[in-house]
Every structure is written in C-alpha cells, then in structure tokens.
Design a protein around this motif. Sequence first.
Motif, PDB file in Angstrom:
ATOM      1  N   GLY A  83       0.818  -1.210   0.000  1.00 41.44           N
ATOM      2  CA  GLY A  83       0.000   0.000   0.000  1.00 41.44           C
ATOM      3  C   GLY A  83       0.847   1.253   0.000  1.00 41.44           C
ATOM      4  O   GLY A  83       0.565   2.211  -0.727  1.00 41.44           O
ATOM      5  N   ALA A  84       1.923   1.249   0.787  1.00 41.76           N
ATOM      6  CA  ALA A  84       2.787   2.432   0.841  1.00 41.76           C
ATOM      7  C   ALA A  84       3.485   2.638  -0.495  1.00 41.76           C
ATOM      8  O   ALA A  84       3.661   3.769  -0.946  1.00 41.76           O
ATOM      9  CB  ALA A  84       3.812   2.273   1.961  1.00 41.76           C
ATOM     10  N   MET A  85       3.879   1.527  -1.153  1.00 41.62           N
ATOM     11  CA  MET A  85       4.550   1.657  -2.447  1.00 41.62           C
ATOM     12  C   MET A  85       3.617   2.285  -3.483  1.00 41.62           C
ATOM     13  O   MET A  85       4.010   3.225  -4.186  1.00 41.62           O
ATOM     14  CB  MET A  85       5.017   0.280  -2.933  1.00 41.62           C
ATOM     15  N   ALA A  91       0.993   9.380  -5.493  1.00 47.70           N
ATOM     16  CA  ALA A  91       0.688  10.640  -4.810  1.00 47.70           C
ATOM     17  C   ALA A  91       0.843  11.844  -5.732  1.00 47.70           C
ATOM     18  O   ALA A  91      -0.031  12.695  -5.788  1.00 47.70           O
ATOM     19  CB  ALA A  91       1.571  10.787  -3.575  1.00 47.70           C
ATOM     20  N   ARG A  92       1.962  11.896  -6.468  1.00 44.12           N
ATOM     21  CA  ARG A  92       2.186  13.101  -7.265  1.00 44.12           C
ATOM     22  C   ARG A  92       2.384  12.831  -8.742  1.00 44.12           C
ATOM     23  O   ARG A  92       2.089  13.675  -9.577  1.00 44.12           O
ATOM     24  CB  ARG A  92       3.395  13.853  -6.731  1.00 44.12           C
ATOM     25  N   VAL A 153      -1.577   7.907   0.978  1.00 41.36           N
ATOM     26  CA  VAL A 153      -1.614   8.809  -0.170  1.00 41.36           C
ATOM     27  C   VAL A 153      -2.142  10.172   0.267  1.00 41.36           C
ATOM     28  O   VAL A 153      -1.649  11.215  -0.178  1.00 41.36           O
ATOM     29  CB  VAL A 153      -2.442   8.198  -1.330  1.00 41.36           C
ATOM     30  N   ALA A 154      -3.107  10.176   1.194  1.00 42.45           N
ATOM     31  CA  ALA A 154      -3.649  11.442   1.667  1.00 42.45           C
ATOM     32  C   ALA A 154      -2.558  12.243   2.370  1.00 42.45           C
ATOM     33  O   ALA A 154      -2.436  13.452   2.195  1.00 42.45           O
ATOM     34  CB  ALA A 154      -4.812  11.202   2.614  1.00 42.45           C
ATOM     35  N   ARG A 155      -1.741  11.544   3.158  1.00 39.40           N
ATOM     36  CA  ARG A 155      -0.677  12.239   3.880  1.00 39.40           C
ATOM     37  C   ARG A 155       0.384  12.754   2.921  1.00 39.40           C
ATOM     38  O   ARG A 155       0.869  13.876   3.050  1.00 39.40           O
ATOM     39  CB  ARG A 155      -0.059  11.270   4.905  1.00 39.40           C
ATOM     40  N   GLY A 267     -11.162   8.278   3.402  1.00 44.98           N
ATOM     41  CA  GLY A 267     -10.359   9.229   2.651  1.00 44.98           C
ATOM     42  C   GLY A 267     -10.664   9.168   1.180  1.00 44.98           C
ATOM     43  O   GLY A 267     -10.981   8.114   0.634  1.00 44.98           O
ATOM     44  N   LYS A 268     -10.576  10.299   0.534  1.00 41.52           N
ATOM     45  CA  LYS A 268     -10.902  10.347  -0.883  1.00 41.52           C
ATOM     46  C   LYS A 268      -9.822   9.628  -1.676  1.00 41.52           C
ATOM     47  O   LYS A 268      -8.646   9.923  -1.540  1.00 41.52           O
ATOM     48  CB  LYS A 268     -10.984  11.809  -1.306  1.00 41.52           C
TER      49      LYS A 268
END
Lengths: 270, 314
Positions: A83-85, A91-92, A153-155, A267-268
């Motif tokens: 999930g973090a990967m 994210a961007r 991803v929100a963070r 979270g969106k």
Amino acid sequence: MRSERSSWGLRVAAYLGVAFLHIPLLLIILYAFTSEDRTYTFPPPGLTLKWFGVAFARQDMWAALWLSVRVATVATLIALALGAMVAAAMARARFRGKDSISLLITLPIALPGIVTGIALLSSIKRAGLEPGLATIVIGHATFCIVTVYNNVVARLRRLSPSQLEASQDLGARPFQTFRYVLLPHLATALLAGGLLAFALSFDEVIVTTFTAGAEQTLPIWLFGELFKPRQRPVTNVVAILVMLVTLLPILLSQRLTQGHEEMDGAGKST
Amino acid sequence: MAAPFLPKPSLQKPAAHGPLLYRRPVLALLLLLVPPLLWLGVLYLGSLLGLLVYSLYSIDDFTGQVGNVLTLDTLKSLFTAPSNVDVIVRTVLMALIVTLACAVIAFPVAYFVAFHTRGPRKALWVLLITLPLWASYLVRVYAWRLILAQEGVISWVTAKLHLSWLLDEVLRLPVLGGPSLSSSYLGMFLVFVYVWLPFMILPIQAALERVPRSLIQASADLGARPAQTFRRVILPLAVPGVAAGSVFTFSLTLGDYIIPGVVGAPGFFIGQMVYTQQGTAGNLPLAAAFSLVPIVIVGVYLALARKAGAFDAL
C-alpha cells in the motif's frame, strides 16, 4: 437554515437512527451474562459471570484466536509494504493508466467479498495449493492494501515536495531524506492504515470461508458457534472479545489521524 | 475488466515526481509500482479472469466432473432456468429495497450531523455512526438472532405494548411474513438495513458537509422558504452522497451469503448459490457463473453512480 435550532422531528429521527445502530450491540453484551443457555429469552431470567470462564477454557477458541492474530499480522505487514509503495507512486506522479490502478486497488473491497473469495479459491485449486494460513493471508492482504493506500496517499499529498527538495539541497543522500524527512512524516499515517488493515483482517469472514480450507480463524469459529444450540452465551463472550480487539485499533487509528484528516478509511481515493 | 493497468509513464511534469529516486523518476515509479501491481494484477485480477474462464467450463451431468470443453451453457442457464432467475430477481429486489430503506433512514441522521452539530459533538456523532461498522460484521448479524428470536426482544416489547396482534398480522403477510420474524424476509430485510446503514450515513453526511453554507444563505436571501431551499439546493447537492452510499449497500447486499443463511425465508440468494455450488454441490462452473452476476450488476451500477458524481463523495 436561518437558525441553528433543529426541528423536533429531525432530532428524533437522528437519535432513533443512532439508537437503532447501538441497541443490538448492547444486547450482545447483556446476553453474555444471561443464565439461560438454550434460548434467547428476553429479559434474561438471571445474570451470571460463568460464561466468561467457560469461554476462556475452550481450547478451540484460543487456537482460532491465535490463528486470526497471526493472519492479521502478516496480512497487515504485506498490505503496509504494498500500500505504501502504490501510494508513493500515485501521490504526485501522473501517468497513463493511473485511474486503472486506483480502480484495481479499490476493486477487492468494491466487489462483493464472495467474488474475491471464489476467484481466489478457483486459483488455489488450479495451482494445486493446500488452503491454509498462506492462502488466508493472500486473500486478506489483497483487500487490506486499500486502507493503507488511502491513509498514506492522503498524507503524501499534504507533504510539500519542497521539504524533500530542501533535504536534498542540504546534501542528504536519498536514504537519509527517506529516514529523517519522509518516514517521520508518514509514521502515523502508516500506523493508522496498518491498524485499520489489522481490524479489517481480524474481522473478515466471507473471503476467509473460501480460502481457509479446514483452518478456523476466530470469525469462522464464531460463525460455527452461531448454529450450536447449547452454551449460546459463550458466543456472546467471544463476540465481546472480537469487538474489543477490532475496536481498540480503530479508536487508536482515529486518534492518530486526528487533525490530519476528517476521517481515515473514508479518505478520498483518486 | 481487462484494464491496461501497467503504467506507461509519460512524464508531463518531471519536477513533481516521486521524491526518492529524484533524478530517475521513471525508474523510481516502476520500482514502486511493480510489486503491488504484480500482487493485485496477477494474484487478484488473474483470479478474477480465471473465474470468468471457469464459468465457461462444461460440467458432466452424470459424473459431476468439470470438463475442459468451453461452453456458454452454464451462463445461459442463469437466464433460462427458472430457479436461477428466481435467485437473481430475489437478490436484486432485496438489494434495491434495502438500499432505499437505508437512504431513507440515513438521510435525517446525516442531515442532523452535518447541519446541527459542530466541534466535539460532531466528532462524537461521527464516532457513534462509525463504531458499529467496526464492531464485527458477524457479531452484528448474530445480535439480530437475539432480537428476532421468537422469545426475543421484539416479541417481548410488542407483548408489553399489547401489540402482539400487530406482530402476528405482519407475519401473516404473504411474501414478507413467515412463521417467525427470524424466518421471514422482513427479518432479513431488517438485518441487511442494520448492517449496512453506516455505509449510507457517512457518504451522505460527507456530501452535506461540503454544501457551502453561503449557498443556503443566498437561497434564503433570495426569498426561498426553508423547504424550498432544502428541495432545490440541499437535496440535489446530496445526490452524490446518496449514490456513493448506495454503491455500498447495493453491492454488499448482492454478494452477502451469511445473512440470508442466518435469518430469513428459505429461498436462496446469489451469495448462497455461489457458496453451495462451489462447496457441497461441487459445481464450480455454475458457482463462477453466479458470481459474475454481481460483478456485472455492480459494474453497471458503478458506471451510473459515477455519472451521479458518487466518487467525489467517497
């Protein structure tokens, strides 16, 4: 909306709605103390504490609990990594197929659990695998990825890239930037996502019935108990236990994300 | 479903790229994406496609052996065999009614929380709505066995209120009723509504929170009565929330097999059909075919919900 006063009817409807959500849970707790073990007579004829002793003496219950803890731990670790990967990648950056990836991550919880379950089962059968701990973990990790992803991803989207650039401009190597800038920033989001994933896995029953084979996680054990005619309060005692084990991580995770997001899990997801 | 999920990184904004391997953004992106995509793409999507293929396998009527001949017969039988059609219609109807009921019950709660609470009180309300969601699905279903049982809470309450005759009348209704609440469609309906209700409240509340307060004031300033403001301003803006919530309630009801087994009348639901066909009946092709029904319906539903803006409210 001229005034902040709510109408009488609206207030009653809202309170009734919340009461509807909570009364059944209170009844679960009440029935753990009933002295009647064959029927669901209301009100309970008498109250007793003996079912807690009976439940805690059940070896099969402990075995199921232990399996659930192991499954949830491993599934959470896998979900955290994967999930973090994805979150870091999504994210961007912008690239083609990004929408498809976010759909793919959400699909395991958007489709009914039974579809995920039987799809995995058909693969397990095809591959000639023996259902057990590993196959349960595979199923759980698959639908847990999204909770970690949503939180991280929100963070990441709120982390200004200039902070990372500053770190690099000041001569930090990539690993140092990761260790001293990125990770501290993400820590609580990872923890919150991980806790949600743990709770999700610990509670899951539908996918698990397909991937577990003969193994019994705690929800599957509980499911079996639902149809037993005797010692019914034992089910309630374990139900309270399950509630506590799932609720504590949730409350903790909500505290962790407080002030960061209005609500995690909801979270969106773009 | 065969989405082109492998990324083709076309870099439009190089400066906005992944932070770590700063100078090699494409490589970094690939390294980050490959493991999760292998897991989801191969293990999960591969399994889904495998399931699709399974529904095309033939099954020998006499031996029950799954053959390797591809056939559309199993899929066709979903729409031709009356018993299969019954299962699908029954499940879809239940899902629709449950969704409708959830929306009706959820709306006032969401409205109250969005417009009439603030600060810590709002946080408390949101917590109260969210908590049951996390209090173990199975436990919540089980709670209704206690409530609906013949000697359980509802019977006791109706007896105390001298309304037992009303309960008996309700149970005598043709389709809804049954020998007792716990073996009637009415009971099943109640459990479904209970279990999925928070999934409906939360997105509606989120949508209502986003209604700009200035819009409501403007509407009032322009002379709209509160009822008009509600109908012409607030309600349309809440639609995405309702749509998002209904995706959950609808999809979850479609695929559930535990609730129809624990409470309710004897008729099968899609989830139970999938479960028994792959298990005791050993007919994996039919089970696979049945599991495609929710996939297709949910797919269509998601497309419609997307049009209603549901994904902005998630």
